[in-house]
Design a protein around this motif. Sequence first.
Motif, PDB file in Angstrom:
ATOM      1  N   SER A 151      -0.987  -3.974  -2.192  1.00 13.51           N
ATOM      2  CA  SER A 151      -1.433  -4.313  -0.834  1.00 13.51           C
ATOM      3  C   SER A 151      -1.977  -5.733  -0.912  1.00 13.51           C
ATOM      4  O   SER A 151      -2.547  -6.143  -1.930  1.00 13.51           O
ATOM      5  N   ALA A 177      -3.144   0.477   6.233  1.00 16.78           N
ATOM      6  CA  ALA A 177      -3.231   1.906   5.917  1.00 16.78           C
ATOM      7  C   ALA A 177      -3.615   2.730   7.143  1.00 16.78           C
ATOM      8  O   ALA A 177      -3.693   3.957   7.070  1.00 16.78           O
ATOM      9  N   SER A 178      -3.834   2.061   8.262  1.00 20.74           N
ATOM     10  CA  SER A 178      -4.254   2.774   9.472  1.00 20.74           C
ATOM     11  C   SER A 178      -3.163   3.743   9.939  1.00 20.74           C
ATOM     12  O   SER A 178      -1.969   3.459   9.817  1.00 20.74           O
ATOM     13  N   ASP A 206      -5.248  -3.849   8.780  1.00 23.17           N
ATOM     14  CA  ASP A 206      -5.396  -2.541   8.140  1.00 23.17           C
ATOM     15  C   ASP A 206      -4.041  -1.835   8.099  1.00 23.17           C
ATOM     16  O   ASP A 206      -3.692  -1.058   8.993  1.00 23.17           O
ATOM     17  N   ALA A 255      -4.940   2.173   1.175  1.00 23.90           N
ATOM     18  CA  ALA A 255      -5.955   1.136   0.910  1.00 23.90           C
ATOM     19  C   ALA A 255      -6.206   1.085  -0.592  1.00 23.90           C
ATOM     20  O   ALA A 255      -6.307   2.130  -1.247  1.00 23.90           O
ATOM     21  N   GLU A 292       0.015  -7.987   5.990  1.00 23.10           N
ATOM     22  CA  GLU A 292      -0.207  -6.813   5.138  1.00 23.10           C
ATOM     23  C   GLU A 292       0.946  -5.835   5.315  1.00 23.10           C
ATOM     24  O   GLU A 292       1.548  -5.752   6.392  1.00 23.10           O
ATOM     25  N   ARG A 350      -4.398  -7.169   0.454  1.00 22.80           N
ATOM     26  CA  ARG A 350      -5.858  -7.267   0.274  1.00 22.80           C
ATOM     27  C   ARG A 350      -6.211  -7.148  -1.222  1.00 22.80           C
ATOM     28  O   ARG A 350      -7.038  -7.905  -1.729  1.00 22.80           O
TER      29      ARG A 350
END
Length: 265
Positions: free
Chosen positions: A83, A109-110, A107, A78, A72, A85
């Motif tokens: 992205s 976007a964390s 993740d 998100a 990713e 996902r």
Amino acid sequence: MEVVLLPTPEECARVVADAVAGSVLGALAGGGPLVLGLATGSSPLLAYRELLRRRHQEGLSFTGVQAFLLDEYVGLPAGHPESYRAVIRRELTDELGLDPAAVHGPDGASGDPLQAALDYEAQLLAAGPVAVQVLGIGANGHLGFNEPGSSLASRTRVKTLTEQTRIDNARFFGDDVDAVPRHVITQGLGTILRAEHLVLVATGVGKAEAVAAAVEGPLTASCPGSVLQLHPHVTLVVDDAAGSRLARATHYRYVLRHKLAEQGW
Ligand code: GLP
């Protein structure tokens, strides 16, 4: 590894779909859940379309499948359309009928991507081995986003993309290289090796050098794809163009022609 050399990308797609469908049907028959490893990028798209066709026309069911992505981008919010996902939901899993909660990825976007990478590795370990992992390969031999120089034993972590990969992927960002994130979270090569079956698909002459280096070159971090040589169950599906630099092409075709029916994928 088994090198399946076929004339066209469409034939390659059918073999990849056969391998994935075989795992899905096997898991369902055994009553167990199936952990499916998915790659983004253009290489697997025809195979994904073939799986969708089988779902719609042949009733192939993906109920109970948990899907895990390879990698990713870091820093895309998100739900950003590029992205991975979002891409995999759009290209495959929504239409396959998979609940978005069953589609997992790092993740990106964390606020703490280093921790997000560790968390994803832990999540993969907890889910159990990936039964079949679909892979593409970069023109420079990268797997997932493990660029040349990546440790062959690496785990999921944050990596910095090469400028060439950012240029290659700019086509997904309106040809704006600056819009392509510099950092990513990717399963490591050691993580990928934990999957039970690796199915790599490559088509087009642009992949010919990377395919030859991965299959017939030395085992080296300079070609991350060469790590496949360490895995006991690899199916490498390439069209004639992507296989055009393989020195043993004649032998691979011979093996395929004489494959025993019971050998399967
Ligand atoms: C990307 C992805 C890989 C993919 C590779 C090849 O950047 N992170 O998972 O396999 O490059 O991409 P493509 O299939 O579009 O050629």
